[in-house]
Write a protein that holds these residues in place. Sequence first.
Motif, mmCIF file in Angstrom:
data_model
loop_
_atom_site.group_PDB
_atom_site.id
_atom_site.type_symbol
_atom_site.label_atom_id
_atom_site.label_comp_id
_atom_site.label_asym_id
_atom_site.label_seq_id
_atom_site.Cartn_x
_atom_site.Cartn_y
_atom_site.Cartn_z
ATOM 1 N N PHE A 80 -7.670 11.033 7.951
ATOM 2 C CA PHE A 80 -6.580 10.472 7.169
ATOM 3 C C PHE A 80 -6.542 8.959 7.325
ATOM 4 O O PHE A 80 -6.889 8.417 8.369
ATOM 5 C CB PHE A 80 -5.237 11.072 7.594
ATOM 6 C CG PHE A 80 -5.048 12.476 7.113
ATOM 7 C CD1 PHE A 80 -4.353 12.743 5.944
ATOM 8 C CD2 PHE A 80 -5.603 13.540 7.813
ATOM 9 C CE1 PHE A 80 -4.206 14.041 5.494
ATOM 10 C CE2 PHE A 80 -5.455 14.840 7.367
ATOM 11 C CZ PHE A 80 -4.756 15.090 6.201
ATOM 12 N N ALA A 81 -6.114 8.305 6.261
ATOM 13 C CA ALA A 81 -5.889 6.866 6.285
ATOM 14 C C ALA A 81 -4.411 6.613 6.066
ATOM 15 O O ALA A 81 -3.795 7.189 5.150
ATOM 16 C CB ALA A 81 -6.699 6.171 5.195
ATOM 17 N N CYS A 82 -3.831 5.773 6.910
ATOM 18 C CA CYS A 82 -2.452 5.327 6.735
ATOM 19 C C CYS A 82 -2.498 3.896 6.208
ATOM 20 O O CYS A 82 -3.263 3.076 6.706
ATOM 21 C CB CYS A 82 -1.696 5.382 8.051
ATOM 22 S SG CYS A 82 -1.568 7.054 8.747
ATOM 23 N N PHE A 83 -1.714 3.599 5.205
ATOM 24 C CA PHE A 83 -1.798 2.300 4.536
ATOM 25 C C PHE A 83 -0.414 1.694 4.343
ATOM 26 O O PHE A 83 0.577 2.391 4.166
ATOM 27 C CB PHE A 83 -2.501 2.428 3.184
ATOM 28 C CG PHE A 83 -1.861 3.443 2.251
ATOM 29 C CD1 PHE A 83 -0.812 3.073 1.420
ATOM 30 C CD2 PHE A 83 -2.313 4.759 2.230
ATOM 31 C CE1 PHE A 83 -0.214 4.008 0.576
ATOM 32 C CE2 PHE A 83 -1.726 5.691 1.389
ATOM 33 C CZ PHE A 83 -0.672 5.314 0.561
ATOM 34 N N THR A 84 -0.382 0.368 4.396
ATOM 35 C CA THR A 84 0.811 -0.393 4.039
ATOM 36 C C THR A 84 0.353 -1.598 3.233
ATOM 37 O O THR A 84 -0.474 -2.382 3.718
ATOM 38 C CB THR A 84 1.596 -0.848 5.279
ATOM 39 O OG1 THR A 84 2.036 0.308 6.012
ATOM 40 C CG2 THR A 84 2.816 -1.670 4.873
ATOM 41 N N CYS A 85 0.878 -1.730 2.023
ATOM 42 C CA CYS A 85 0.450 -2.789 1.114
ATOM 43 C C CYS A 85 1.661 -3.564 0.610
ATOM 44 O O CYS A 85 2.740 -3.004 0.445
ATOM 45 C CB CYS A 85 -0.279 -2.190 -0.094
ATOM 46 S SG CYS A 85 -1.572 -1.011 0.335
ATOM 47 N N ARG A 86 1.432 -4.826 0.339
ATOM 48 C CA ARG A 86 2.476 -5.684 -0.215
ATOM 49 C C ARG A 86 2.033 -6.152 -1.596
ATOM 50 O O ARG A 86 0.938 -6.657 -1.766
ATOM 51 C CB ARG A 86 2.695 -6.878 0.703
ATOM 52 C CG ARG A 86 3.802 -7.820 0.275
ATOM 53 C CD ARG A 86 5.184 -7.315 0.603
ATOM 54 N NE ARG A 86 5.453 -7.242 2.030
ATOM 55 C CZ ARG A 86 6.659 -7.038 2.545
ATOM 56 N NH1 ARG A 86 7.712 -6.865 1.733
ATOM 57 N NH2 ARG A 86 6.847 -6.973 3.841
ATOM 58 N N LYS A 87 2.889 -5.963 -2.596
ATOM 59 C CA LYS A 87 2.550 -6.330 -3.973
ATOM 60 C C LYS A 87 2.669 -7.840 -4.179
ATOM 61 O O LYS A 87 3.617 -8.442 -3.688
ATOM 62 C CB LYS A 87 3.463 -5.585 -4.952
ATOM 63 C CG LYS A 87 3.116 -5.818 -6.420
ATOM 64 C CD LYS A 87 3.956 -4.927 -7.298
ATOM 65 C CE LYS A 87 3.668 -5.196 -8.779
ATOM 66 N NZ LYS A 87 4.498 -4.354 -9.669
#
Length: 226
Positions: free
Chosen positions: A219-226
């Motif tokens: 699994f990959a956990c991700f956090t992104c900012r637009k």
Amino acid sequence: MQRYVKVRQAYRRVGKLSSRYDGMMTNSSLLGHWALRVFWGFSEANYQRYIRQAFDGIPAGFDGRLLEVPVGTGALSLPVFRDLPRADITCLDFSEEMLQKARERALAMDLSRLKFLAGDVGNLPFADESFDLVLSINGFHAFPDKPAAFRETHRVLRKDGIFTGCVYIRGQNAVTDLFVRTFCSQQGYFTPPFDSLSSLQEKLRLLYRQVTVSQIGSFACFTCRK
């Protein structure tokens, strides 16, 4: 269209057997503990780390507009939402059966402020930039139209908003990949094609100005900012 029918039928079955599903998702049953270890390669410590990182992108005390897609039965996310009393939270899912279980769980947890809505992540019924945060826990590997799902979750997120969650990625564990290919995909629980760690990072970086991805097992956990 055939993909959508297959997914709908699969999660109708899950909704009817939600106690077994929840036991695996929360690692709270013997069957769930066994399945997480054998098929997903999770030790107890890695499972706990995965859960922490899956929700780590939600800021402490978040009080903005949050969209979760899919909410599933709410087994993982509703305990987190209980600690966000000032947030405006909308929970969306393709499966009415899963939504009903989530509604029942919210009622039992005194979370009447949550809004529940049936819908398709590939065609979200919201205006552009409607949310401050979009959360997707174990969703993108199941969505029948992944390009549309990436576009729509990006569209409804405001500038500087957060896109966060977790997803299955191929190429990390041979047993897991075999299980996904021969069971999850065949039954409609997952929908190919699936991203690798590198292809997921590439897709997210094309959409978002700030991207953090961590890998735990398959699994990959991700956090992104637009």
